[in-house]
Write a protein that holds these residues in place. Structure first.
Motif, mmCIF file in Angstrom:
data_model
loop_
_atom_site.group_PDB
_atom_site.id
_atom_site.type_symbol
_atom_site.label_atom_id
_atom_site.label_comp_id
_atom_site.label_asym_id
_atom_site.label_seq_id
_atom_site.Cartn_x
_atom_site.Cartn_y
_atom_site.Cartn_z
ATOM 1 N N LEU A 71 -5.779 -44.742 -4.967
ATOM 2 C CA LEU A 71 -5.890 -45.319 -6.300
ATOM 3 C C LEU A 71 -6.712 -44.321 -7.109
ATOM 4 O O LEU A 71 -7.843 -44.009 -6.762
ATOM 5 C CB LEU A 71 -6.588 -46.682 -6.253
ATOM 6 N N THR A 72 -6.127 -43.812 -8.180
ATOM 7 C CA THR A 72 -6.775 -42.767 -8.971
ATOM 8 C C THR A 72 -6.823 -43.141 -10.455
ATOM 9 O O THR A 72 -6.329 -44.196 -10.859
ATOM 10 C CB THR A 72 -6.017 -41.426 -8.838
ATOM 11 N N LEU A 134 -2.947 -51.938 -11.633
ATOM 12 C CA LEU A 134 -1.760 -52.057 -10.793
ATOM 13 C C LEU A 134 -1.330 -50.680 -10.284
ATOM 14 O O LEU A 134 -1.651 -49.657 -10.895
ATOM 15 C CB LEU A 134 -0.624 -52.697 -11.596
ATOM 16 N N PRO A 135 -0.562 -50.652 -9.168
ATOM 17 C CA PRO A 135 -0.128 -49.366 -8.604
ATOM 18 C C PRO A 135 0.996 -48.723 -9.416
ATOM 19 O O PRO A 135 2.132 -49.218 -9.418
ATOM 20 C CB PRO A 135 0.334 -49.748 -7.195
ATOM 21 N N LYS A 136 0.674 -47.644 -10.057
ATOM 22 C CA LYS A 136 1.641 -46.920 -10.883
ATOM 23 C C LYS A 136 2.880 -46.543 -10.075
ATOM 24 O O LYS A 136 4.003 -46.703 -10.549
ATOM 25 C CB LYS A 136 0.968 -45.661 -11.447
ATOM 26 N N SER A 154 -5.196 -53.514 -4.157
ATOM 27 C CA SER A 154 -6.354 -52.727 -3.729
ATOM 28 C C SER A 154 -7.522 -53.643 -3.388
ATOM 29 O O SER A 154 -8.557 -53.190 -2.941
ATOM 30 C CB SER A 154 -6.783 -51.781 -4.852
ATOM 31 N N GLY A 155 -7.350 -54.930 -3.632
ATOM 32 C CA GLY A 155 -8.445 -55.884 -3.561
ATOM 33 C C GLY A 155 -8.894 -56.272 -2.168
ATOM 34 O O GLY A 155 -8.367 -55.772 -1.161
ATOM 35 N N PRO A 156 -9.840 -57.180 -2.093
ATOM 36 C CA PRO A 156 -10.441 -57.569 -0.818
ATOM 37 C C PRO A 156 -9.526 -58.375 0.100
ATOM 38 O O PRO A 156 -9.767 -58.453 1.293
ATOM 39 C CB PRO A 156 -11.654 -58.399 -1.236
#
Length: 194
Positions: A71-72, A134-136, A154-156
């Protein structure tokens, strides 16, 4: 209630938010212990520059999506631009439209948001729970994130199972970037309609 949609950018109700809250992160958030305070989520710190007309966010290192991709800053830029996309229904995240002039990635972990005018309300709106990153790579590939099995967060917590109108079962994300979190191994969202 059961989430009406799984895409946080088109969600308009608390039901949608309850469903996606555990699976995505945002740039900043309200401190759950002291709600009047804004703390970093993906951002470990930020600077207010250009006389208050821009914010530079510095992201944590080593954040990954569940599929192992990094994640960038590009994901943050993509998501913020998607939130303010003209002509698209954005019930909650559209709150950012009047504020944001431009969003740019300065490097892999640094994002600059230039505002139309200096405003302390910008940071508070950015902390609202709907402002998920959100994931591009998934969305650009045309993956429908309104199907829960397609979600890569990306969350817990990760979604283990979902039953429309009934419940959503989440399991702990073992690779979560925040050391020691989440505190519990699983989470269940129950929809009680009667």
């Amino acid at each position: 209630g059961y989430p009406e949609v799984w895409d946080p950018h088109i969600a308009g109700t608390i039901f949608g938010l309850a469903g996606v809250g555990p699976i995505y992160n945002q740039v900043v958030e309200f401190n759950p212990i002291k709600p009047s305070e804004i703390i970093g989520d993906l951002a470990k710190s930020w600077d207010v520059v250009d006389g208050g007309q821009a914010y530079v966010f510095h992201l944590h290192d080593q954040i990954t999506w569940w599929d192992g991709k990094d994640l960038t800053a590009d994901d943050v830029v993509f998501s913020l631009q998607r939130m303010i996309e003209p002509g698209k229904p954005r019930p909650r995240v559209g709150l950012l439209r009047p504020y944001i002039q431009a969003v740019t990635a300065l490097d892999r972990n640094t994002v600059k948001v230039t505002l139309n005018y200096p405003s302390p309300a910008f940071l508070q709106f950015l902390a609202v729970d709907y402002m998920k990153i959100l994931p591009k790579h998934l969305l650009e590939a045309g993956v429908d994130i309104n199907i829960w099995e397609n979600i890569v967060g990306s969350g817990p917590f990760k979604i283990k199972s979902a039953r429309r109108g009934d419940s959503v079962l989440y399991e702990r994300n073992p690779t979560y970037f925040k050391q020691g979190l989440p505190y519990v191994d699983s989470l269940m969202l129950l929809a009680i309609t009667d």
